[in-house]
Design an enzyme around this catalytic site. Structure first.
Site, PDB file in Angstrom:
ATOM      1  N   HIS A 182      33.344  45.255 -46.430  1.00 60.96           N
ATOM      2  CA  HIS A 182      33.788  45.164 -45.037  1.00 60.96           C
ATOM      3  C   HIS A 182      32.569  44.915 -44.153  1.00 60.96           C
ATOM      4  O   HIS A 182      31.619  45.698 -44.160  1.00 60.96           O
ATOM      5  CB  HIS A 182      34.521  46.430 -44.612  1.00 60.96           C
ATOM      6  CG  HIS A 182      35.860  46.580 -45.266  1.00 60.96           C
ATOM      7  ND1 HIS A 182      36.362  47.799 -45.679  1.00 60.96           N
ATOM      8  CD2 HIS A 182      36.800  45.652 -45.589  1.00 60.96           C
ATOM      9  CE1 HIS A 182      37.565  47.604 -46.219  1.00 60.96           C
ATOM     10  NE2 HIS A 182      37.844  46.316 -46.179  1.00 60.96           N
ATOM     11  N   ALA A 183      32.623  43.846 -43.377  1.00 57.66           N
ATOM     12  CA  ALA A 183      31.441  43.323 -42.698  1.00 57.66           C
ATOM     13  C   ALA A 183      30.783  44.321 -41.750  1.00 57.66           C
ATOM     14  O   ALA A 183      29.559  44.382 -41.654  1.00 57.66           O
ATOM     15  CB  ALA A 183      31.818  42.055 -41.937  1.00 57.66           C
ATOM     16  N   GLU A 185      30.543  47.503 -41.767  1.00 56.98           N
ATOM     17  CA  GLU A 185      30.057  48.764 -42.337  1.00 56.98           C
ATOM     18  C   GLU A 185      28.616  48.593 -42.815  1.00 56.98           C
ATOM     19  O   GLU A 185      28.316  48.588 -44.003  1.00 56.98           O
ATOM     20  CB  GLU A 185      30.996  49.200 -43.459  1.00 56.98           C
ATOM     21  CG  GLU A 185      32.421  49.443 -42.947  1.00 56.98           C
ATOM     22  CD  GLU A 185      33.461  49.605 -44.054  1.00 56.98           C
ATOM     23  OE1 GLU A 185      33.099  49.671 -45.244  1.00 56.98           O
ATOM     24  OE2 GLU A 185      34.668  49.650 -43.715  1.00 56.98           O
ATOM     25  N   ARG A 260      42.063  44.392 -49.859  1.00 56.45           N
ATOM     26  CA  ARG A 260      43.510  44.314 -50.034  1.00 56.45           C
ATOM     27  C   ARG A 260      43.882  43.114 -50.906  1.00 56.45           C
ATOM     28  O   ARG A 260      45.056  42.825 -51.091  1.00 56.45           O
ATOM     29  CB  ARG A 260      44.229  44.168 -48.678  1.00 56.45           C
ATOM     30  CG  ARG A 260      43.987  45.306 -47.683  1.00 56.45           C
ATOM     31  CD  ARG A 260      44.587  46.611 -48.146  1.00 56.45           C
ATOM     32  NE  ARG A 260      44.528  47.632 -47.103  1.00 56.45           N
ATOM     33  CZ  ARG A 260      43.468  48.404 -46.863  1.00 56.45           C
ATOM     34  NH1 ARG A 260      42.376  48.257 -47.599  1.00 56.45           N
ATOM     35  NH2 ARG A 260      43.486  49.309 -45.901  1.00 56.45           N
ATOM     36  N   GLU A 386      32.967  56.768 -48.922  1.00 55.35           N
ATOM     37  CA  GLU A 386      32.912  56.536 -47.478  1.00 55.35           C
ATOM     38  C   GLU A 386      31.710  57.316 -46.956  1.00 55.35           C
ATOM     39  O   GLU A 386      31.712  58.545 -46.962  1.00 55.35           O
ATOM     40  CB  GLU A 386      34.198  57.024 -46.794  1.00 55.35           C
ATOM     41  CG  GLU A 386      35.453  56.249 -47.182  1.00 55.35           C
ATOM     42  CD  GLU A 386      35.624  54.962 -46.394  1.00 55.35           C
ATOM     43  OE1 GLU A 386      34.810  54.714 -45.479  1.00 55.35           O
ATOM     44  OE2 GLU A 386      36.565  54.205 -46.685  1.00 55.35           O
TER      45      GLU A 386
END
Length: 433
Positions: A182-183, A185, A260, A386
């Site tokens: 995810h860009a 992050e 996804r 995370e």
């Protein structure tokens, strides 16, 4: 100018200069906890119809009562959004009053410190700097590091994996770590660089990393989504981009959520086939070249890769399968034991708290995730990390926090990798490490 007027101007100027002070028209990140279903519906409407960006949760379908929402509100929407919240009795607090200042701080890179210097790893880096680091790291460590081109992105940027291999014993197993799916992050690619640096610097010095590297090869993909990551560096307003940069057939919206797009219960839960959505799953499984490259590589190496870890932010969680169903994984207890020990060690050494558990129950149900896909492929130790924090800075974790976030994640990787070795190696091998 009269004395009272001078005093009035001075007092108001001092207020304006206070740290964190910002006017109603500046960008902000708000923290909102809806108390009723009506407030949930209003908040979903606000996040859809106004120029805002959901930081947490990622999609408005996950907004629910008593669950904290972090909403980025640009200055040109601030007055309208706050008026709607006030009209419906929805309280909020300002989580970040100066996100643009923090963004500039993250992008600042005025040090001349060489790559070998520790401060290089305590800054965020552009995609070009990361590519340069990949090449230099492989060149400087020809006996232990190899750069492998596994594919290219939608915009034809290379996807490089670094293979760390410290001996050539036969039948060696491996672990995989990917970052930057995810860009926005940014702490995620920073961790991949940190992990490689630690491995090369502390092999034969730190007992855990030595045991791991003596027993396993390590594949590290520093930036899985190079197009999106590059895009987040091009302008402050683009800093919150999450997806890749593929153009849909309609041409109206850009980007697929790579987490996804994997072929596991694809397109069913927590995803959307609307290309304008943050959780767009794409037109079909592995439609995106980035996801396909990773999937193809892991399929080729499924007999050797025993541990899969994908690095995300933010919320301080350790997640394992499943996310697409509430059913338990067959080795649920082993996975739970591993993340529990990782969280306990972080608490003991760094006084920081991580929650943990299966994805659907701990975070939210979603289909097409890379960790569930890797598990279904046969990699029975599969995890999503995370990293920091819980929302104080969110995606704008300052450079001064990189070392803390990465050291916590590093401790978790080492803890879990050693546990995997203990569970998968024959007893006779334990004493040869």
């Amino acid at each position: 100018m009269s004395t009272p007027l001078i005093w009035f101007v001075f007092m108001n100027l001092s207020i304006l200069l206070k740290p964190g002070y910002c006017t109603e028209t500046s960008d902000q990140v708000l923290s909102i906890t809806p108390q009723t279903q009506e407030q949930v519906d209003i908040l979903r409407n606000v996040s859809t119809h106004y120029e805002t960006v959901l930081w947490q949760p990622v999609s408005n379908e996950y907004i629910s009562t008593q669950v904290q929402v972090h909403l980025y509100v640009p200055g040109n929407s601030s007055v309208t959004v706050k008026a709607i919240l006030q009209k419906h009795g929805i309280t909020h607090k300002v989580l970040l009053a100066n996100p643009n200042v923090l963004t500039e701080m993250q992008m600042k890179n005025d040090s001349t410190e060489p790559r070998s210097g520790s401060t290089f790893y305590e800054r965020y880096h552009t995609l070009e700097e990361i590519y340069d680091w990949i090449n230099r790291t492989a060149q400087d460590n020809p006996r232990t590091v190899k750069a492998i081109l596994i594919g290219s992105s939608y915009e034809k940027r290379p996807l490089y994996v670094l293979k760390l291999s410290f001996n050539d014993r036969p039948n060696r197993k491996a672990m995989w770590i990917d970052c930057g799916i995810h860009a926005r992050e940014w702490i995620s690619p920073a961790f991949c660089l940190w992990f490689v640096h630690h491995s090369l610097s502390f092999y034969q010095q730190n007992s855990e990393i030595t045991r791991i590297l003596d027993s396993m090869d390590v594949y590290v993909l520093p930036v899985m989504n190079p197009d999106g990551y590059k895009y987040t560096w091009t302008a402050i307003k683009r800093r919150w981009w999450r997806k890749n940069r593929s153009i849909s057939k309609s041409g109206f919206c850009v980007g697929v959520d790579l987490n996804r797009n994997f072929d596991v219960d694809w397109g069913i839960k927590g995803s959307s086939q609307n290309p304008c959505e943050e959780i767009n799953c794409g037109p079909f499984p592995e439609s995106e070249p980035e996801a396909q490259a990773v999937a193809n590589f892991l399929r080729r190496h499924k007999d050797t890769v025993q541990l899969y870890i994908t690095i995300h932010s933010y919320s301080q969680m350790f997640i394992f399968p499943y996310s697409y169903t509430f059913d338990q994984a067959e080795n649920h207890n082993d996975l739970l034991e591993m993340v529990q020990e990782a969280a306990q060690r972080i608490k003991r050494y760094y006084r920081n708290t991580y929650t943990y558990g299966p994805g659907a129950a701990t975070l939210y149900p979603c289909s097409g995730g890379s960790d569930d896909w890797a598990y279904k492929l046969g990699i029975k130790y599969s995890f999503t990390f995370e990293l920091q924090d819980r929302g104080e800075y969110g995606f704008l974790l300052p450079p001064s926090h990189i070392s803390g976030a990465c050291n916590e994640a590093l401790l978790a990787v080492k803890t879990i990798a050693v546990k995997v070795l203990e569970k998968t190696q024959a007893p006779a091998n334990h004493h040869t490490i």
